[in-house]
Design a protein around this motif. Structure first.
Motif, PDB file in Angstrom:
ATOM      1  N   ALA A 174       0.861  -1.181   0.000  1.00  0.00           N
ATOM      2  CA  ALA A 174       0.000   0.000   0.000  1.00  0.00           C
ATOM      3  C   ALA A 174       0.896   1.229   0.000  1.00  0.00           C
ATOM      4  O   ALA A 174       1.713   1.400   0.903  1.00  0.00           O
ATOM      5  CB  ALA A 174      -0.909   0.001   1.220  1.00  0.00           C
ATOM      6  N   LEU A 175       0.734   2.053  -1.004  1.00  0.00           N
ATOM      7  CA  LEU A 175       1.579   3.232  -1.128  1.00  0.00           C
ATOM      8  C   LEU A 175       1.048   4.343  -0.218  1.00  0.00           C
ATOM      9  O   LEU A 175      -0.048   4.864  -0.442  1.00  0.00           O
ATOM     10  CB  LEU A 175       1.614   3.703  -2.579  1.00  0.00           C
ATOM     11  CG  LEU A 175       2.162   2.673  -3.574  1.00  0.00           C
ATOM     12  CD1 LEU A 175       1.983   3.161  -4.996  1.00  0.00           C
ATOM     13  CD2 LEU A 175       3.621   2.366  -3.286  1.00  0.00           C
ATOM     14  N   GLY A 176       1.801   4.677   0.799  1.00  0.00           N
ATOM     15  CA  GLY A 176       1.383   5.705   1.746  1.00  0.00           C
ATOM     16  C   GLY A 176       1.788   7.077   1.257  1.00  0.00           C
ATOM     17  O   GLY A 176       2.807   7.637   1.680  1.00  0.00           O
ATOM     18  N   LEU A 177       0.978   7.644   0.357  1.00  0.00           N
ATOM     19  CA  LEU A 177       1.313   8.900  -0.293  1.00  0.00           C
ATOM     20  C   LEU A 177       0.199   9.923  -0.064  1.00  0.00           C
ATOM     21  O   LEU A 177      -0.964   9.555   0.096  1.00  0.00           O
ATOM     22  CB  LEU A 177       1.497   8.676  -1.803  1.00  0.00           C
ATOM     23  CG  LEU A 177       2.605   7.693  -2.190  1.00  0.00           C
ATOM     24  CD1 LEU A 177       2.552   7.392  -3.678  1.00  0.00           C
ATOM     25  CD2 LEU A 177       3.968   8.244  -1.806  1.00  0.00           C
ATOM     26  N   PRO A 178       0.513  11.222  -0.061  1.00  0.00           N
ATOM     27  CA  PRO A 178      -0.518  12.243   0.132  1.00  0.00           C
ATOM     28  C   PRO A 178      -1.486  12.277  -1.041  1.00  0.00           C
ATOM     29  O   PRO A 178      -1.156  11.821  -2.144  1.00  0.00           O
ATOM     30  CB  PRO A 178       0.287  13.549   0.233  1.00  0.00           C
ATOM     31  CG  PRO A 178       1.597  13.251  -0.399  1.00  0.00           C
ATOM     32  CD  PRO A 178       1.869  11.801  -0.179  1.00  0.00           C
ATOM     33  N   PRO A 179      -2.716  12.818  -0.829  1.00  0.00           N
ATOM     34  CA  PRO A 179      -3.743  12.753  -1.863  1.00  0.00           C
ATOM     35  C   PRO A 179      -3.426  13.538  -3.121  1.00  0.00           C
ATOM     36  O   PRO A 179      -3.936  13.230  -4.201  1.00  0.00           O
ATOM     37  CB  PRO A 179      -4.989  13.320  -1.169  1.00  0.00           C
ATOM     38  CG  PRO A 179      -4.470  14.107  -0.011  1.00  0.00           C
ATOM     39  CD  PRO A 179      -3.228  13.417   0.422  1.00  0.00           C
ATOM     40  N   ASN A 180      -2.573  14.573  -3.023  1.00  0.00           N
ATOM     41  CA  ASN A 180      -2.302  15.403  -4.192  1.00  0.00           C
ATOM     42  C   ASN A 180      -1.063  14.968  -4.960  1.00  0.00           C
ATOM     43  O   ASN A 180      -0.569  15.692  -5.820  1.00  0.00           O
ATOM     44  CB  ASN A 180      -2.168  16.873  -3.772  1.00  0.00           C
ATOM     45  CG  ASN A 180      -1.036  17.094  -2.779  1.00  0.00           C
ATOM     46  OD1 ASN A 180      -0.518  16.152  -2.188  1.00  0.00           O
ATOM     47  ND2 ASN A 180      -0.655  18.348  -2.592  1.00  0.00           N
ATOM     48  N   VAL A 181      -0.555  13.774  -4.686  1.00  0.00           N
ATOM     49  CA  VAL A 181       0.623  13.283  -5.399  1.00  0.00           C
ATOM     50  C   VAL A 181       0.252  13.019  -6.860  1.00  0.00           C
ATOM     51  O   VAL A 181      -0.866  12.593  -7.174  1.00  0.00           O
ATOM     52  CB  VAL A 181       1.181  12.017  -4.710  1.00  0.00           C
ATOM     53  CG1 VAL A 181       0.240  10.830  -4.887  1.00  0.00           C
ATOM     54  CG2 VAL A 181       2.559  11.673  -5.235  1.00  0.00           C
ATOM     55  N   SER A 182       1.172  13.287  -7.771  1.00  0.00           N
ATOM     56  CA  SER A 182       0.915  13.107  -9.201  1.00  0.00           C
ATOM     57  C   SER A 182       1.224  11.676  -9.633  1.00  0.00           C
ATOM     58  O   SER A 182       1.911  10.925  -8.927  1.00  0.00           O
ATOM     59  CB  SER A 182       1.775  14.075 -10.010  1.00  0.00           C
ATOM     60  OG  SER A 182       3.153  13.706  -9.908  1.00  0.00           O
ATOM     61  N   GLU A 183       0.733  11.311 -10.805  1.00  0.00           N
ATOM     62  CA  GLU A 183       1.054   9.991 -11.350  1.00  0.00           C
ATOM     63  C   GLU A 183       2.548   9.840 -11.562  1.00  0.00           C
ATOM     64  O   GLU A 183       3.101   8.746 -11.388  1.00  0.00           O
ATOM     65  CB  GLU A 183       0.296   9.746 -12.659  1.00  0.00           C
ATOM     66  CG  GLU A 183      -1.168   9.428 -12.470  1.00  0.00           C
ATOM     67  CD  GLU A 183      -1.813   8.846 -13.716  1.00  0.00           C
ATOM     68  OE1 GLU A 183      -1.084   8.529 -14.678  1.00  0.00           O
ATOM     69  OE2 GLU A 183      -3.051   8.707 -13.730  1.00  0.00           O
ATOM     70  N   GLU A 184       3.209  10.918 -11.940  1.00  0.00           N
ATOM     71  CA  GLU A 184       4.657  10.847 -12.151  1.00  0.00           C
ATOM     72  C   GLU A 184       5.381  10.554 -10.841  1.00  0.00           C
ATOM     73  O   GLU A 184       6.354   9.785 -10.812  1.00  0.00           O
ATOM     74  CB  GLU A 184       5.162  12.171 -12.751  1.00  0.00           C
ATOM     75  CG  GLU A 184       4.791  12.392 -14.209  1.00  0.00           C
ATOM     76  CD  GLU A 184       3.304  12.648 -14.409  1.00  0.00           C
ATOM     77  OE1 GLU A 184       2.646  13.124 -13.449  1.00  0.00           O
ATOM     78  OE2 GLU A 184       2.792  12.361 -15.506  1.00  0.00           O
ATOM     79  N   GLN A 185       4.900  11.123  -9.749  1.00  0.00           N
ATOM     80  CA  GLN A 185       5.511  10.853  -8.443  1.00  0.00           C
ATOM     81  C   GLN A 185       5.230   9.414  -7.997  1.00  0.00           C
ATOM     82  O   GLN A 185       6.098   8.772  -7.405  1.00  0.00           O
ATOM     83  CB  GLN A 185       4.985  11.853  -7.413  1.00  0.00           C
ATOM     84  CG  GLN A 185       5.491  13.269  -7.617  1.00  0.00           C
ATOM     85  CD  GLN A 185       4.776  14.270  -6.727  1.00  0.00           C
ATOM     86  OE1 GLN A 185       3.558  14.359  -6.730  1.00  0.00           O
ATOM     87  NE2 GLN A 185       5.550  15.022  -5.951  1.00  0.00           N
TER      88      GLN A 185
END
Length: 275
Positions: A174-185
């Motif tokens: 599960a990728l713990g990333l913020p909601p506004n992260v881009s597809e490139e990130q």
């Protein structure tokens, strides 16, 4: 699938069928909780996932109650805070739930969300340094494998050390990333995971948790963050097309969402689940 970044990820992960999960941790009583579980199952969701905080339902008890009133719905944690319990305690609970759910239990593990040290303190457990928490997560994963080797293991990860652990021990990342992260990130993060996982990468199921579906902000966020993969908008077909394109590009096939959006995402689940 070839996301940009340090390496070209070769291979096709579209053979991972779509799965959808509902994340829920609150209910006024047993009837409300079991009704939610049945609604999720009827809508085609694969899993009902319970967070691990002292402000939500106890995850193991809630998972057992949901499993008792469903037949195909899988139940799990999203995610269990490793510092809160001894590894052997988690293994005992996981093995019990595996048996009582007829194999429908999945264990999600994390090293502790921001603020989780307060829960650990109230439970009388040492929260520890980041390194100590990751070591406890690793020992917990090993204890569960020993006690219930066929329990599916999800590890929430974002930083390099947790990605390395997930690459070696998880079935689902599960990728713990913020909601506004881009597809490139996201692609860059998966490129990093690929380097760490090597031959295991294509066997890994990749999860992304949606923070919102449509224009309604989540209960914990006063307004929606602009853009990013954490917010899914459009008609059901447009949202399904977005998730299909992301799977083609990024390999993400397991999508989870708060119970607040169970009904909003249900038409998309109907279009994609199992495909």
């Amino acid at each position: 699938m070839c996301p940009p970044g340090r390496s070209a990820i070769v291979g096709d992960m579209t053979d991972h069928p779509f799965r959808f999960g509902v994340v829920a941790g609150h209910a006024s009583d047993s009837a409300a909780w079991t009704s939610l579980a049945r609604r999720a199952e009827s809508a085609g969701y694969a899993t009902l996932l319970i967070p691990d905080t002292l402000h939500t339902l106890s995850p193991f008890a809630a998972a057992a109650a949901a499993a008792a009133v469903t037949t195909t719905l899988r139940v799990g944690t999203f995610v269990l805070s490793a510092p809160n319990r001894a590894p052997e305690h988690v293994a005992w609970e996981a093995a019990t739930l595996r048996a009582l759910s007829s194999g429908r239990f999945e264990l999600g593990l994390g090293a502790g969300r921001p603020g989780a040290e307060e829960d650990a303190a109230r439970l009388g457990m040492p929260f520890g340094t980041p390194g100590e928490r990751i070591e406890r997560l690793s020992r917990t994963a090993d204890a569960v494998r020993d006690a219930a080797p066929d329990v599916r293991l999800l590890v929430a990860a974002a930083g390099a050390r947790l990605l390395r652990l997930a690459a070696r021990k998880a079935d689902t990342v599960a990728l713990g990333l913020p909601p506004n992260v881009s597809e490139e990130q996201v692609a860059a993060k998966l490129d990093e995971l690929y380097e760490l996982a090597g031959d295991r990468f294509h066997a890994l199921e990749l999860n992304l948790n949606l923070h919102a579906v449509g224009d309604e902000p989540p209960a914990w966020m006063p307004r929606l963050a602009p853009g990013g993969v954490g917010v899914l908008k459009g008609s059901p077909q447009e949202m399904a097309d977005t998730l299909s394109r992301r799977r083609d590009r990024l390999g993400i096939s397991y999508v989870s969402v708060s119970a607040q959006y169970l009904d909003a995402l249900a038409p998309v689940v109907g279009l994609l689940a199992g495909t």
